[in-house]
Design a protein around this motif. Structure first.
Motif, PDB file in Angstrom:
ATOM      1  N   ALA A  62       0.777  -1.161  -0.135  1.00 51.07           N
ATOM      2  CA  ALA A  62      -0.123   0.081   0.140  1.00 51.07           C
ATOM      3  C   ALA A  62       0.760   1.365   0.144  1.00 51.07           C
ATOM      4  O   ALA A  62       0.645   2.179  -0.779  1.00 51.07           O
ATOM      5  CB  ALA A  62      -0.869  -0.101   1.225  1.00 51.07           C
ATOM      6  N   ALA A  63       1.810   1.113   0.843  1.00 49.55           N
ATOM      7  CA  ALA A  63       2.917   2.493   0.834  1.00 49.55           C
ATOM      8  C   ALA A  63       3.388   2.516  -0.612  1.00 49.55           C
ATOM      9  O   ALA A  63       3.490   3.869  -0.925  1.00 49.55           O
ATOM     10  CB  ALA A  63       3.857   2.096   1.846  1.00 49.55           C
ATOM     11  N   LEU A  64       3.911   1.483  -1.139  1.00 50.62           N
ATOM     12  CA  LEU A  64       4.589   1.821  -2.567  1.00 50.62           C
ATOM     13  C   LEU A  64       3.449   2.147  -3.569  1.00 50.62           C
ATOM     14  O   LEU A  64       3.985   3.004  -4.354  1.00 50.62           O
ATOM     15  CB  LEU A  64       5.237   0.462  -2.767  1.00 50.62           C
ATOM     16  N   ASP A  65       2.377   1.493  -3.549  1.00 51.64           N
ATOM     17  CA  ASP A  65       1.358   2.142  -4.505  1.00 51.64           C
ATOM     18  C   ASP A  65       1.053   3.443  -4.412  1.00 51.64           C
ATOM     19  O   ASP A  65       0.858   4.279  -5.344  1.00 51.64           O
ATOM     20  CB  ASP A  65       0.292   1.225  -4.584  1.00 51.64           C
ATOM     21  N   HIS A  66       0.944   3.843  -3.102  1.00 56.84           N
ATOM     22  CA  HIS A  66       0.476   5.491  -2.843  1.00 56.84           C
ATOM     23  C   HIS A  66       1.696   6.209  -3.075  1.00 56.84           C
ATOM     24  O   HIS A  66       1.507   7.357  -3.696  1.00 56.84           O
ATOM     25  CB  HIS A  66      -0.054   5.437  -1.433  1.00 56.84           C
ATOM     26  N   LEU A  67       2.873   5.688  -3.131  1.00 57.07           N
ATOM     27  CA  LEU A  67       3.919   6.591  -3.412  1.00 57.07           C
ATOM     28  C   LEU A  67       4.079   6.848  -5.049  1.00 57.07           C
ATOM     29  O   LEU A  67       4.407   7.965  -5.383  1.00 57.07           O
ATOM     30  CB  LEU A  67       5.332   5.917  -2.848  1.00 57.07           C
ATOM     31  N   LEU A  68       3.654   5.843  -5.534  1.00 54.54           N
ATOM     32  CA  LEU A  68       3.534   5.995  -7.257  1.00 54.54           C
ATOM     33  C   LEU A  68       2.680   6.932  -7.394  1.00 54.54           C
ATOM     34  O   LEU A  68       2.756   7.821  -8.251  1.00 54.54           O
ATOM     35  CB  LEU A  68       3.369   4.421  -8.005  1.00 54.54           C
ATOM     36  N   ILE A  69       1.347   6.595  -6.689  1.00 51.58           N
ATOM     37  CA  ILE A  69       0.155   7.566  -7.176  1.00 51.58           C
ATOM     38  C   ILE A  69       0.473   9.091  -6.943  1.00 51.58           C
ATOM     39  O   ILE A  69       0.085  10.192  -7.475  1.00 51.58           O
ATOM     40  CB  ILE A  69      -1.204   7.218  -6.387  1.00 51.58           C
ATOM     41  N   GLY A  70       1.066   9.108  -5.592  1.00 54.59           N
ATOM     42  CA  GLY A  70       1.608  10.458  -5.130  1.00 54.59           C
ATOM     43  C   GLY A  70       2.750  11.257  -6.032  1.00 54.59           C
ATOM     44  O   GLY A  70       2.330  12.224  -6.239  1.00 54.59           O
TER      45      GLY A  70
END
Length: 161
Positions: free
Chosen positions: A25-33
């Motif tokens: 979740a942290a990595l995917d949200h970093l990508l989105i961010g």
């Protein structure tokens, strides 16, 4: 399914992936961010352009902010719902961390299920994700609220490079 014939989605070792899910979740949200951050400079240019055309700065900022919010929401849905639907139940980070979304019956979820999981992410990620984490730790198959409603589970799967 891979592995032994008696292996099912409900096997505890396959669904006990809470730590990986937090990292995913942290990595995917970093990508989105990072995608949203990349849209910020053009958004600021848009505010300046609208202001030069006679639009009040506050109005221009609200308009561009609304467009930026919509683009960020679209990016979020793209990474967390559309992408796994088209790529075997895996977000970009799930692919790297060896995770996969399946239905409770072991099938590939439909786009509707991925979208339900995404929509309920609003609840699951409340209080910095503590709501989803608490729900995962209290369910036998380590499902967050989005998984319970969509009838999906996240399981360990071979890592793809």
């Amino acid at each position: 399914m891979t592995g032994a014939a008696d292996e099912t989605v409900a096997d505890p070792p396959r669904t006990r992936v809470v730590g990986r899910r937090v990292a995913q979740a942290a990595l995917d949200h970093l990508l989105i961010g990072s995608a949203v951050l990349a849209m910020t400079v053009p958004a600021l240019v848009g505010v300046l352009y609208l202001e030069s055309r006679g639009v009040e700065r506050t109005t221009a900022a609200y308009l561009v902010g609304a467009v930026l919010f919509a683009a960020g929401t679209a990016a979020d849905w793209f990474v967390l719902a559309w992408w796994p639907h088209r790529h075997g139940g895996r977000t970009p980070a799930m692919r790297r961390l060896g995770l996969r979304v399946l239905t409770e019956t072991g099938e590939a979820p439909r786009l509707r299920a991925h979208t339900l999981r995404w929509l309920l992410g609003v609840v699951d990620f409340a209080c910095y994700g503590l709501v989803g984490l608490a729900v995962m730790l209290c369910t036998p198959q380590r499902q967050r609220l989005g998984d319970l409603v969509a009838r999906t589970v996240v399981v360990r799967a071979p890592v793809r490079r």
